[in-house]
Design an enzyme around this catalytic site. Structure first.
Site, PDB file in Angstrom:
ATOM      1  N   TYR A 166      46.830  11.414   7.198  1.00  0.00           N
ATOM      2  CA  TYR A 166      45.805  10.953   6.252  1.00  0.00           C
ATOM      3  C   TYR A 166      44.437  11.496   6.672  1.00  0.00           C
ATOM      4  O   TYR A 166      43.711  12.095   5.873  1.00  0.00           O
ATOM      5  CB  TYR A 166      45.784   9.419   6.216  1.00  0.00           C
ATOM      6  CG  TYR A 166      44.578   8.863   5.500  1.00  0.00           C
ATOM      7  CD1 TYR A 166      44.437   8.994   4.129  1.00  0.00           C
ATOM      8  CD2 TYR A 166      43.554   8.217   6.212  1.00  0.00           C
ATOM      9  CE1 TYR A 166      43.320   8.505   3.467  1.00  0.00           C
ATOM     10  CE2 TYR A 166      42.434   7.729   5.555  1.00  0.00           C
ATOM     11  CZ  TYR A 166      42.321   7.870   4.189  1.00  0.00           C
ATOM     12  OH  TYR A 166      41.216   7.388   3.530  1.00  0.00           O
TER      13      TYR A 166
HETATM   14  O1  LIG Z   1      37.945   3.426   7.258  1.00  0.00           O
HETATM   15  C1  LIG Z   1      38.813   4.200   6.906  1.00  0.00           C
HETATM   16  O2  LIG Z   1      38.611   5.368   7.015  1.00  0.00           O
HETATM   17  C2  LIG Z   1      40.138   3.721   6.431  1.00  0.00           C
HETATM   18  O3  LIG Z   1      40.143   2.295   6.400  1.00  0.00           O
HETATM   19  C3  LIG Z   1      41.372   1.733   6.148  1.00  0.00           C
HETATM   20  O4  LIG Z   1      42.231   2.004   7.226  1.00  0.00           O
HETATM   21  P1  LIG Z   1      42.269   0.962   8.421  1.00  0.00           P
HETATM   22  O5  LIG Z   1      40.963   0.872   9.091  1.00  0.00           O
HETATM   23  O6  LIG Z   1      43.441   1.335   9.247  1.00  0.00           O
HETATM   24  O7  LIG Z   1      42.491  -0.430   7.655  1.00  0.00           O
HETATM   25  P2  LIG Z   1      43.722  -1.429   7.663  1.00  0.00           P
HETATM   26  O8  LIG Z   1      44.976  -0.772   7.350  1.00  0.00           O
HETATM   27  O9  LIG Z   1      43.318  -2.575   6.791  1.00  0.00           O
HETATM   28  O10 LIG Z   1      43.780  -1.925   9.165  1.00  0.00           O
HETATM   29  C4  LIG Z   1      42.731  -2.694   9.702  1.00  0.00           C
HETATM   30  C5  LIG Z   1      43.031  -3.030  11.132  1.00  0.00           C
HETATM   31  O11 LIG Z   1      44.148  -3.911  11.176  1.00  0.00           O
HETATM   32  C6  LIG Z   1      45.103  -3.414  12.113  1.00  0.00           C
HETATM   33  N1  LIG Z   1      46.449  -3.799  11.654  1.00  0.00           N
HETATM   34  C7  LIG Z   1      46.982  -3.263  10.564  1.00  0.00           C
HETATM   35  C8  LIG Z   1      48.208  -3.621  10.107  1.00  0.00           C
HETATM   36  C9  LIG Z   1      48.944  -4.583  10.821  1.00  0.00           C
HETATM   37  O12 LIG Z   1      50.077  -4.963  10.455  1.00  0.00           O
HETATM   38  N2  LIG Z   1      48.368  -5.134  11.912  1.00  0.00           N
HETATM   39  C10 LIG Z   1      47.141  -4.789  12.362  1.00  0.00           C
HETATM   40  O13 LIG Z   1      46.655  -5.319  13.366  1.00  0.00           O
HETATM   41  C11 LIG Z   1      44.882  -1.904  12.155  1.00  0.00           C
HETATM   42  O14 LIG Z   1      45.295  -1.400  13.397  1.00  0.00           O
HETATM   43  C12 LIG Z   1      43.379  -1.830  11.989  1.00  0.00           C
HETATM   44  O15 LIG Z   1      42.752  -1.958  13.223  1.00  0.00           O
HETATM   45  C13 LIG Z   1      41.984   2.276   4.849  1.00  0.00           C
HETATM   46  O16 LIG Z   1      43.306   1.851   4.699  1.00  0.00           O
HETATM   47  C14 LIG Z   1      41.904   3.768   4.768  1.00  0.00           C
HETATM   48  O17 LIG Z   1      42.320   4.180   3.482  1.00  0.00           O
HETATM   49  C15 LIG Z   1      40.475   4.169   5.046  1.00  0.00           C
HETATM   50  O18 LIG Z   1      40.232   5.494   4.894  1.00  0.00           O
END
Ligand SMILES: O=C(O)[C@H]1O[C@H](OP(=O)(O)OP(=O)(O)OC[C@H]2O[C@@H](n3ccc(=O)[nH]c3=O)[C@H](O)[C@@H]2O)[C@H](O)[C@@H](O)[C@@H]1O
Length: 443
Positions: A254
């Protein structure tokens, strides 16, 4: 007696019939009478068919309408249709601006989370807005349709089509001389890239190139503002992340496709004089958000009494995100549109150097995921069933933290919403949008 039976007894040429005895004449009369019955019957059948035709909805295959099959993406809608004079009128009406100084903006991904919010904000201030979205099934299409209804009520028409459809893009630029393109259509999500890598190439690389091709050929060329991602910082460990930092170590496909987008933007700016601004979003959240994001599905699962998996760093350290509230991001996006300079090319040729920018749109205060869960527990008044596990190698990075001084200086960007305030607004929306979700909770 039916009308047809009545006609059986009527002369074929009323008032002109004379009694005739000749068998030949009798035969002719019988033949004449049969023919007239046949004519009347046929007239009824034809009238009935015309009636049915008028009742039926307009066909998607009328000459004025084209059908396009979308390829390369297993969850894309199979086909979509566009075209025709009514369709063109809707397109023009939606893109009509309140005054000549207002913008005329094509918004890709308009039925998406950020796209819908940006569309509404622009429409509210009098800009002309036309949406484009392929309504794919990456997450619940009902939520996208609900956002579409919200936009339609505000006067924004969302064309159903894909950014990979070159003919459709050409048509849209033929109908409307867009001043700006807000490009928010993308295959989002960091972890899903391991399951469906080609969808990222299809939307974030091929789709983006196709869109820029249309922009470079358009006359006038629009200025483009598009969604990049904080994930381009990848394994960068220098905090807070500045636009000057390395972005050549993506941790997920991604991120790699978003980084590719930034390089592609550079080449279209360099060759064709397109004015392009990339905005690196930092984990944007809020009402009407994306169900694939942690804050959203944590809320759903906590309410259901289902276990949630909370990641921690492999050494037991904190995993944190610079969660950024949607309204703050929308203000930054509008700031980018308003400060975008005009593209300098025409007829596919650059006349002089054009503007090329990249900005962080973050919140500048990272919050551990464990704290995100604690806030949700307080707001939902439900204790989460947490399973804490070491972050799998799935593309996630350990933390993100934006330095926003450049956006603040150039765009007037000032995020004002802390995670507690933003999540309260999200939870309020969630409980209204999914009524009954609270009652179904195991608590
Ligand atoms: O800022 C960005 O660039 C990205 O932000 C998000 O990605 P992400 O930060 O990974 O957001 P989430 O998927 O909501 O995860 C948030 C946090 O929760 C954590 N997480 C996620 C899923 C899970 O089951 N458990 C968990 O602890 C992840 O490691 C992360 O630290 C978006 O999904 C992306 O499309 C975007 O581009």
């Amino acid at each position: 007696m039916s009308q047809l039976n009545l006609m059986d007894h009527a002369p074929s040429t009323p008032g002109k019939q004379k009694p005739e005895k000749s068998p030949y004449i009798n035969h002719r009369m019988r033949l004449h009478s049969s023919l007239s019955k046949l004519t009347i019957f046929s007239t009824f059948v034809v009238a009935f068919l015309i009636f049915l035709f008028l009742l039926s909805p307009p066909s998607a295959t009328t000459p004025a309408t084209r059908r396009r099959t979308l390829g390369g993406n297993s969850f894309n809608s199979s086909a979509t249709s566009w075209g025709g004079s009514d369709w063109e009128k809707r397109v023009s009406r939606s893109a009509r601006r309140a005054s000549p100084s207002s913008l005329a903006v094509l918004i890709t991904g308009a039925a998406g989370f950020v796209g819908a919010h940006v569309s509404l904000a622009l429409k509210r201030r009098g800009d002309g807005v036309l949406g484009l979205d392929n309504f794919n099934r990456y997450y619940d299409p009902n939520l996208k349709r609900a956002r579409q209804r919200l936009l339609e009520r505000a006067g924004v028409f969302v064309v159903e089509g894909d950014i990979n459809d070159a003919a459709l893009l050409r048509k849209l630029f033929d109908v409307v001389p867009f001043t700006h393109v807000a490009h928010l259509a993308a295959q989002a999500g960091v972890r899903y890239a391991m399951q469906n890598p080609s969808s990222y190439v299809h939307s974030n690389v091929a789709g983006f190139v196709n869109l820029l091709e249309a922009c470079k050929t358009a006359n006038p060329q629009p200025a483009v503002v598009w969604a990049s991602s904080s994930s381009v910082y990848g394994l960068n460990s220098k905090v807070p992340f500045s636009e000057k930092d390395r972005t050549d170590q993506p941790a997920s496909l991604y991120a790699a496709t978003k980084k590719a987008g930034e390089e592609i933007a550079h080449s279209y700016n360099h060759i064709y004089g397109l004015s392009i601004t990339g905005l690196r979003f930092f984990t944007v959240y809020g009402p009407w958000g994306r169900p694939d994001m942690a804050y959203f599905f944590f809320t759903k699962d906590i309410l259901k009494g289902k276990q949630i998996t909370v990641f921690e760093a492999p050494d037991g350290g904190t995993v944190a995100r610079d969660f950024t509230y949607i309204d703050d991001v929308v203000k930054g996006f509008l700031g980018a549109l308003d400060t975008a300079k005009k593209s300098t090319g025409s007829g596919g040729k650059k006349k002089e150097p054009a503007q090329l920018r990249v900005f962080n749109l973050g919140n500048t205060s990272p919050v551990p995921v464990s704290e995100l869960v604690a806030i949700l527990e307080r707001l939902l008044k439900v204790k989460a069933k947490k399973k804490v596990v070491a972050m799998p190698r799935n593309g996630d990075v350990r933390f993100t933290h934006a330095n926003i001084s450049l956006a603040s200086k150039e765009l007037g960007y000032r995020p004002i919403t802390d995670l507690g305030t933003g999540l309260r607004k999200f939870v309020k929306w969630y409980l209204e949008f999914y009524p009954g979700s609270k009652k179904k909770s195991a608590w």
